[in-house]
Design an enzyme around this catalytic site. Sequence first.
Site, mmCIF file in Angstrom:
data_model
loop_
_atom_site.group_PDB
_atom_site.id
_atom_site.type_symbol
_atom_site.label_atom_id
_atom_site.label_comp_id
_atom_site.label_asym_id
_atom_site.label_seq_id
_atom_site.Cartn_x
_atom_site.Cartn_y
_atom_site.Cartn_z
ATOM 1 N N ARG A 1 -22.789 -5.942 -45.999
ATOM 2 C CA ARG A 1 -21.600 -5.462 -45.287
ATOM 3 C C ARG A 1 -22.080 -4.302 -44.431
ATOM 4 N NH1 ARG A 1 -17.016 -5.416 -48.298
ATOM 5 N NH2 ARG A 1 -15.982 -4.520 -46.481
ATOM 6 N N SER B 1 0.852 -1.185 0.000
ATOM 7 C CA SER B 1 0.000 0.000 0.000
ATOM 8 C C SER B 1 0.885 1.231 0.000
ATOM 9 C CB SER B 1 -0.902 -0.002 1.242
ATOM 10 O OG SER B 1 -1.476 1.279 1.455
#
Length: 434
Positions: free
Chosen positions: A308, A269
């Site tokens: 497409r 930490s």
Amino acid sequence: MTLFDPGSEDAPTERTTSEQAFLQALLDAEAGLTRAQSSLGLAPAAAADAVTAAAVADRFDVRDLARRARTGGNPVIPLVADLTAAVPAEYGAYVHRGATSQDVLDTALMLVAARTLEVVVGELDDVAEVLAGIAAEHRDTVMPGRTLTQHAVPTTFGLKAAGWRSLVLDARDRLRAVVLPVQLGGAAGTLAAFEAYGATDPTALVDAYATELGLSAPELPWHVLRTPVADLGGALAFAAGALGKTAVDVLILSRTEIGELAEGAGGGSSAMPHKANPVRATLIAAAARRAPGLAATLYGSLPAEDERPAGAWHAEWATLRELLRLVGGAVRDASELVGGLVVRGGVMRAHLGLTGGAIVSERLSVELAGLLGRGRARALLADAAKSARGRGCSLLDVLAEEPDLKRVDLGELMDPARYVGAAGVLVDRALARL
């Protein structure tokens, strides 16, 4: 590389999903197409050799291709121009012959997925093997079972680990089952251009293309039939969630006030030097929460219009890459997590007494009903539990004072280790799965 995705950094799959890896897959798709055409007599063998020799990612500028991709909307268009220029002039006409950009890009996506899944599936097998060892070792390590955050009835850590392994194997099997096909259809999925270039049976070219690249041959061009991408996305999201189950259990059981598990090498930490954070489990849990949203984007691209689509196809590229990277990082972290997992069986055993014997109240209810009748047993246990809470003693202490229970071996009856049901058998059964 990114500061905000540490889970995927330095994972083996970082290499298979890098910008360079995608570029190489695009080039492999182009070269594979020329070789497939050559194998059917539709292109000279020398052309196939020339395109294959030129199709090396290090010879092309990824960043320049990305900039130029804005003009046509995808990176294949500038890549074809550069690849054509890189081969001898007499063979330039055989680069990308008859194909459309989506043919090459979709095929490249499948190549990247195949190469990444090979790594992921192997690592999932490794994780499952480690979990099998943990489950076997702790087959009879008794611990509190928890439902809706509260102690329920006793279980074993071996059964929990066997459950983690089962999910990992489910994820592996789903990823193995995903079909990864080449894409080849031409401008609108009819293969017309290949026929125009002399193919008497264009579908044979699809089969040859698949053979060249080691992918599956699709029944139809899938420009707007996005089953392969959706299935892959779903299987990847499942894998992230399956690994996430292990992670969230570790996170809960490694809380300071629980301490039944711990990561072998926790993270530090920036402000609290005493902490050893369960970082690997944290990163896996983060991946499990991100993956469903990415899969949702892929599922959202299923309604692809016309022959497409505009936008639906384009939304898949970065999404699928991120999902592959995410799962690749998660399985790497899972391997490290389970490989160094610290199991504190003594703490688990001690926690069985936190409810003062109430953790076996289900067994007491069944056993005493046979002795006293269901109504009497239920009332007795309710009163005894209330009295134990009020007096600050165990349920055993209160029940031992009941005249009707003098002949009952309450010590045996209330031993949590004697009320784990078929946990051991279930572990054995789960571990029989290969």
